[in-house]
Design a protein around this motif. Structure first.
Motif, PDB file in Angstrom:
ATOM      1  N   THR A   1      54.549  23.836  -8.923  1.00 32.32           N
ATOM      2  CA  THR A   1      54.449  23.501 -10.335  1.00 32.32           C
ATOM      3  C   THR A   1      53.912  24.621 -11.212  1.00 32.32           C
ATOM      4  N   GLY A   2      52.927  25.356 -10.717  1.00 28.14           N
ATOM      5  CA  GLY A   2      52.277  26.332 -11.572  1.00 28.14           C
ATOM      6  C   GLY A   2      51.413  25.638 -12.602  1.00 28.14           C
ATOM      7  N   HIS A   3      50.795  26.402 -13.496  1.00 27.03           N
ATOM      8  CA  HIS A   3      49.916  25.799 -14.493  1.00 27.03           C
ATOM      9  C   HIS A   3      50.679  25.269 -15.692  1.00 27.03           C
ATOM     10  N   MET A   4      51.829  25.882 -15.970  1.00 26.41           N
ATOM     11  CA  MET A   4      52.636  25.369 -17.082  1.00 26.41           C
ATOM     12  C   MET A   4      54.071  25.814 -16.891  1.00 26.41           C
ATOM     13  N   GLN A   5      54.961  25.150 -17.608  1.00 28.25           N
ATOM     14  CA  GLN A   5      56.368  25.492 -17.496  1.00 28.25           C
ATOM     15  C   GLN A   5      57.037  25.413 -18.858  1.00 28.25           C
ATOM     16  N   VAL A   6      58.018  26.331 -19.043  1.00 27.88           N
ATOM     17  CA  VAL A   6      58.886  26.253 -20.217  1.00 27.88           C
ATOM     18  C   VAL A   6      60.155  25.551 -19.754  1.00 27.88           C
ATOM     19  N   GLN A   7      60.538  24.509 -20.487  1.00 23.86           N
ATOM     20  CA  GLN A   7      61.736  23.761 -20.104  1.00 23.86           C
ATOM     21  C   GLN A   7      62.530  23.365 -21.347  1.00 23.86           C
ATOM     22  N   ALA A   8      63.760  22.915 -21.091  1.00 21.84           N
ATOM     23  CA  ALA A   8      64.530  22.315 -22.176  1.00 21.84           C
ATOM     24  C   ALA A   8      63.932  20.942 -22.458  1.00 21.84           C
ATOM     25  N   PRO A   9      64.032  20.471 -23.709  1.00 23.09           N
ATOM     26  CA  PRO A   9      63.497  19.163 -24.021  1.00 23.09           C
ATOM     27  C   PRO A   9      64.151  18.090 -23.134  1.00 23.09           C
ATOM     28  N   GLY A  10      63.362  17.165 -22.642  1.00 21.92           N
ATOM     29  CA  GLY A  10      63.923  16.068 -21.850  1.00 21.92           C
ATOM     30  C   GLY A  10      64.062  16.389 -20.374  1.00 21.92           C
ATOM     31  N   TYR A  11      64.017  17.664 -20.010  1.00 22.92           N
ATOM     32  CA  TYR A  11      64.253  18.010 -18.603  1.00 22.92           C
ATOM     33  C   TYR A  11      63.181  17.429 -17.690  1.00 22.92           C
ATOM     34  N   LYS A  12      61.968  17.444 -18.180  1.00 24.79           N
ATOM     35  CA  LYS A  12      60.848  16.986 -17.354  1.00 24.79           C
ATOM     36  C   LYS A  12      61.092  15.575 -16.828  1.00 24.79           C
ATOM     37  N   ASP A  13      61.626  14.689 -17.687  1.00 23.09           N
ATOM     38  CA  ASP A  13      61.808  13.304 -17.266  1.00 23.09           C
ATOM     39  C   ASP A  13      63.141  13.068 -16.566  1.00 23.09           C
ATOM     40  N   ASP A  14      64.186  13.751 -17.026  1.00 26.44           N
ATOM     41  CA  ASP A  14      65.517  13.426 -16.511  1.00 26.44           C
ATOM     42  C   ASP A  14      66.003  14.387 -15.440  1.00 26.44           C
ATOM     43  N   GLN A  15      65.553  15.627 -15.510  1.00 32.68           N
ATOM     44  CA  GLN A  15      66.001  16.660 -14.567  1.00 32.68           C
ATOM     45  C   GLN A  15      67.513  16.693 -14.439  1.00 32.68           C
ATOM     46  N   LYS A  16      68.172  16.753 -15.583  1.00 33.25           N
ATOM     47  CA  LYS A  16      69.624  16.843 -15.545  1.00 33.25           C
ATOM     48  C   LYS A  16      70.032  18.308 -15.571  1.00 33.25           C
ATOM     49  N   MET A  17      71.140  18.574 -14.889  1.00 32.84           N
ATOM     50  CA  MET A  17      71.607  19.955 -14.741  1.00 32.84           C
ATOM     51  C   MET A  17      71.820  20.648 -16.082  1.00 32.84           C
ATOM     52  N   ARG A  18      72.304  19.878 -17.062  1.00 30.94           N
ATOM     53  CA  ARG A  18      72.685  20.576 -18.296  1.00 30.94           C
ATOM     54  C   ARG A  18      71.534  20.710 -19.289  1.00 30.94           C
TER      55      ARG A  18
END
Lengths: 410, 409, 230
Positions: free
Chosen positions: B56-73
């Protein structure tokens, strides 16, 4: 024994001579006993739920596998006995419920996403008794029979796959020759489960559909049996052992899910330690109370000795006094525990820490479980250790010389 | 010592046994509290550390919504250059880009679904413990080589070793069919069966090719030297993100919400027990001090007839209690420190707990966290409650009338 | 027949730096149905002698016989049994168990002896009447006067008809009228039941009632005279 009524009456009267001290001590004992039982009920509730959910997520209190299957859960390591033969073999034994099923890892793919899941090829009629899913609460419908061509998946999984009832998904796994075995299914139902991991990780298809897809004839990967309840499975285990081919692996649920099994043991140990620790904290006050009670009536003890009471009677009197004190505290503590646990039986909402509970494998509503055996344990611990703790002050009280005691100034 | 203090001290020792028993209750509770609290916080630190350092690390940059859905796109575009730019801007932080996909991995004999991370071979070792856990072969080297490292359980289940090939089948970013062949170059063993069974890593550029990522990935992982540093720097990194793509920054609590809550749940049950211990000690003190006041009624009557006010006597009782509490505090803290320093040096392992510990990413042996705070808080609370318990006996003195008091006995 | 025989009793206490000879070669025979007063100033040895006779205290040397049984070599259990069956005690104060009522205090000894409840009740009520305390049977010691308390103590001492009653300064906390009443009670009991009384006292009025007056000084018997009881 003859002296018991006399000593008990004396002890009881003495107990209330200094009523403030007795009330304080009774309060302390009550709080201690209440906390023992209350805390244990909460912990039991949580752990039981984790275990029950865990047990129902790998349904079957006793499970039979190919010995290689648990380490290498591949269709290659299936049970080499067909369903037809199994039915014949078990027809003479009265199992509460049993079922054979196909359980292998698979990949499910919608038009957008793919995920790893456990494929369960089941006979919904035979497995109804296992109770891990309420068939009627499924959105859409559950599988109807072993030849059902539909698939039932969890709601969370459907969300992640961006799919819904009526849509198609593809299941991929391997056949015994390691050829990719895949097949399209129409989603006929979505289920909800208490534990999110179960909802996300399992998909259900008909058993014979699965057997066809995986090219395994009428064989399966596991046979499961239900005991009376998950704590009492030994009779079933013995019956299974007796009626199954010796080359197969027969395990209790606690051996399949060692984590859950060890949790039960750790919990029992924790309950004991918790109760003993609370008692130890109490014991100082208890001994102190007895020491004071003896101290302030040294003269009277001397008098009783002078009148011809034996030292052993003095010892008995102090111990009875201690036991009475504990009993009063125990009664109040037990009542208090029942009174506080009863209103909570509908469950305590702990959804604020739901994801933490999920990490431990628990759901977000906590149902306290008050076991008679835990209550008995708490009471026995308090009485037994209380008896030991009162031996020293009681012994000292019985060792007074009558003359010195009577002539004691103050 | 002034006369009042001396008086209080002497009074305390009029009933040695009683005083020691009361002190004993305090010492027992204090030692236990120091022990438990140090163990608890030692455990929490380990849980957080071990959980975060796996992936996990201490923090992550992600696309909005990825954290909950983990969708490829739900992707972070041009993720490798973004990670490079952040590395240049924040040289003290460890930063690495990742992609994640799900695929069916097939060997000659077996097929299993696995989660596949696309990672930067050069930087991944700085944010994750997995590269350091290679038990066989080597870690990834080039970012575009068709190589893969897998967990030990997965390798066993797939029946593959170093040099064998795996076929990967999955869906690409656009949902299209993705397939590739990769060579197993390394096998890691974390000891956590779930991790060793369900994950694989391949170089990010090769990953992007296989899954049609077009330069995108799913997470930029950032590890700070410490948790505190991570919290401090998060807003700065957030501000440095490209503003037009709506990327979001998640701290570890958001990424692993179970962690803090598991700790909270554990804390509340632990604090319930601590509370009970403290209350029981308070009862003990209340009992002792009330007795000590009642048996001195006659004596107090004499002193009051000499002109002492009930308030002054009350202060005497409080002073006695404070002395009592202080002895308990000091002895309990010493006991606690001895026990704790032993376990912080040697660790504690509870037989039978290993499996439960592993479930929470804990090693079988737990080293205690001994800080002044974990050592002092328990005894301090006990001390406060000790004083509170003496309030009632002290107040009772106000009801005392000298003549009546003297008539007692 | 002698009720009590003491032969050459010695007992030394240590008080501070001083050795105190509480009993210094004391020999005395007390006849059955005797009514003996031991009189001595404080520290004269009378309480020590009384305690030795009652088996509450062991002499350093010498012999104590009660009802023809040598008691100075008995075990604690045997002594307890002896006190229970054959000796009644009345002390100066703190005679009663404060948490028990008058009647329960009297029944206490019988209960320890194993007397059935019905018989206990009858005997205790009878004895309360005999000592003049009818109607007070359910009071606790704190609810009674000093004289009443001592009467309860006497009632308890004699209820199981012991052959020997030992009383240590029984009137010390009583006014003269109450003292007289108590001594009259003793005398009557002595007469009616042939109970042997040994009373330690330094109260002149008490001595008047004695049939035999034994004076002690510094642990020795200095005077032993028969007298006509008042």
């Amino acid at each position: 024994m003859r002296m018991l009524p006399v000593l008990t009456r004396l002890a009881w009267r003495y107990l209330w001579r200094n009523h403030r001290r007795t009330i304080i001590m009774v309060s302390a004992i009550s709080v201690g006993v209440w906390s023992m039982i209350f805390m244990t009920a909460l912990s039991r509730g949580m752990v039981d739920q984790v275990i029950e959910d865990g047990v129902s997520a790998l349904p079957g209190h006793v499970q039979v596998h190919n010995p290689k299957f648990l380490d290498d859960p591949s269709v290659v390591n299936r049970i080499p006995i067909g369903d037809a033969e199994l039915s014949r073999a078990f027809s003479s034994t009265d199992f509460k419920a049993w079922a054979s099923r196909v359980r292998v890892p698979a990949v499910i793919a919608s038009e957008y996403e793919s995920r790893g899941v456990t494929l369960l090829g089941i006979d919904p009629v035979a497995e109804r008794e296992f109770g891990y899913l309420s068939y009627d609460d499924v959105e859409g419908r559950f599988l109807e029979d072993a030849d059902d061509n539909g698939i039932v998946i969890g709601r969370k999984l459907a969300d992640k796959l961006e799919t819904r009832v009526g849509k198609r998904v593809v299941l991929m796994s391997q056949d015994p020759d390691n050829e990719i075995a895949d097949r399209g299914f129409r989603i006929v139902g979505l289920f909800d489960a208490e534990v999110p991991a179960f909802e996300e990780g399992n998909v259900f298809i008909g058993k014979r559909t699965a057997q066809k897809m995986l090219h395994i004839g009428d064989t399966t990967t596991e046979i499961v049996f239900l005991g009376d309840n998950y704590r009492d499975i030994e009779p079933t285990y013995d019956k299974v052992l007796a009626s199954i081919d010796g080359s197969l692996d027969v395990s209790r649920w606690s051996e399949v899910a060692t984590y859950l099994g060890s949790m039960l043991t750790v919990m029992d140990g924790f309950v004991l330690i918790f109760m003993v620790v609370i008692f130890l904290a109490l014991s100082f006050g208890l001994v102190n109370t007895l020491v004071m009670a003896v101290f302030e009536r040294v003269r009277e003890i001397g008098l009783m000795l002078a009148l011809g009471m034996k030292p052993s009677n003095i010892l008995g009197q102090i111990i009875i006094e201690s036991m009475l004190l504990l009993l009063v505290g125990l009664v109040i503590g037990n009542l208090l525990a029942v009174a506080t646990i009863h209103p909570l039986r509908g469950g305590i909402d702990i959804s604020v820490v739901a994801e933490g509970m999920e990490m431990m494998g628990a759901a977000s509503v906590l149902y306290p479980r008050l076991y008679v055996s835990d209550m008995i344990l708490a009471n026995v611990i308090v009485l037994f250790l209380g008896f030991l703790a009162s031996l020293s002050p009681a012994w000292r009280a019985s060792r007074y010389e009558p003359v010195e005691a009577i002539t004691k100034v103050g | 010592m002034n006369i009042v203090a001396r008086l209080a001290w002497r009074n305390l020792w009029r009933h040695r046994r009683r005083t020691w028993l009361t002190v004993g209750a305090m010492v027992f509770s204090n030692t236990l509290l120091v022990f438990m609290i140090s163990m608890q916080f030692g455990m929490y630190d380990l849980m957080i550390d071990n959980t975060l350092k796996v992936f996990t690390g201490h923090m992550q940059v992600q696309a909005p919504g990825y954290k909950d859905d983990q969708k490829m796109r739900q992707t972070v575009p041009d993720i490798v250059p973004l990670a490079g730019r952040l590395r240049a801007e924040f040289p003290t932080e460890k930063i690495a880009a990742r992609g994640w996909a799900f695929a069916l991995a097939s060997s000659e004999e077996r097929s299993y679904g696995v989660g596949i991370f696309g990672v930067e071979p050069e930087y991944e070792p700085q944010v994750s413990s997995i590269p350091g856990l290679i038990a066989e072969g080597r870690y990834l080297q080039q970012s575009d080589a068709p190589e893969i490292v897998i967990g030990a359980v997965l390798a066993r289940n797939l029946r593959v070793g170093i040099g064998d090939e795996l076929t990967l089948l999955g869906s690409g970013r656009d949902g299209s069919f993705a397939a590739a062949v990769a060579t197993v170059v390394g096998i890691f063993e974390s000891g956590v069966p779930d991790v060793d069974r369900s994950f694989a890593q391949m170089p990010i550029v090769a990953f992007q090719d296989v899954f049609f990522m077009e330069g995108a990935g799913h997470q930029v992982v950032i590890s700070a030297p410490t948790l505190e540093e991570a919290e401090r720097i998060l807003p700065d990194i957030d501000a440095a993100l490209p503003s037009d793509e709506g990327l979001v920054m998640h701290d570890w609590d958001a990424l692993q919400p179970g962690l803090k809550q598991a700790i909270k749940a554990d804390m509340s049950s632990a604090f319930f027990m601590y509370g009970i211990l403290v209350v029981l000690v308070a009862f003990s003190v209340l009992n002792t001090q009330l007795m000590s006041v009642l048996e001195r009624t006659h004596e107090f009557g004499i002193v009051m007839s000499l002109g002492l006010k009930p308030g002054q006597l009350g202060r005497l009782v409080m002073l006695e209690t404070a002395m009592l509490g202080l002895i308990g505090f000091v002895l309990g803290a010493i006991g606690g420190v001895i026990v704790t320093s032993y376990f912080s040096a040697n660790g504690l392992s509870i037989p039978g707990m290993e499996e439960m510990a592993a479930n929470f990413n804990l090693p079988p042996r737990i080293y205690f966290q001994a800080t002044p705070w974990t050592m002092a808080i328990g005894p301090f609370v006990v001390f406060v409650f000790t004083l509170l318990a003496a309030v009632y006996p002290a107040l009772r003195l106000h009801k005392l009338h000298p003549v009546e008091a003297m008539r007692v006995n | 027949m002698t009720a009590v025989r003491c032969v050459d009793l010695c007992k030394t206490y240590r008080q501070g730096d001083e050795d105190i000879k509480a009993l210094d070669h004391v020999s005395i025979d007390i006849e059955e149905a005797g009514f003996v007063c031991l009189s001595a100033p404080s520290g004269g040895g009378k309480t020590t002698l009384l305690n030795a006779i009652g088996g509450l205290d062991m002499p350093d040397s010498g012999e104590v016989w009660v009802a023809d049984r040598r008691i100075d070599q008995m075990s604690k259990g045997e002594l307890a049994e002896l006190r229970l069956s054959s000796i009644g005690f009345v002390f100066q104060a703190y005679n009663l168990i404060p948490v028990l009522t008058a009647r329960e205090n009297i029944e206490f000894v019988m209960q320890v002896q194993g007397v059935p409840a019905k018989q206990r009740a009858e005997q205790s009520l009878a004895i309360l009447e005999e000592v003049g305390l009818s109607g007070l049977e359910d009071r606790r010691p704190a609810e009674m006067s000093g004289g009443q308390q001592q009467r309860v103590a006497v009632a308890r001492a004699i209820v199981s008809r012991p052959a020997l009653v030992l009383a240590d300064e029984p009137t010390a906390n009583l006014d003269s009228k109450t003292s007289d009443e108590l001594m009259t009670l003793f005398t009557e009991l002595n007469r009616h039941h042939n109970t042997t009384f040994v009373i330690a006292t330094h109260d002149q009025r008490v001595m008047r009632y004695a049939k035999r007056l034994v004076r002690m000084l510094d642990g020795r018997i200095v005077d032993d005279i028969a007298q006509d009881a008042a």
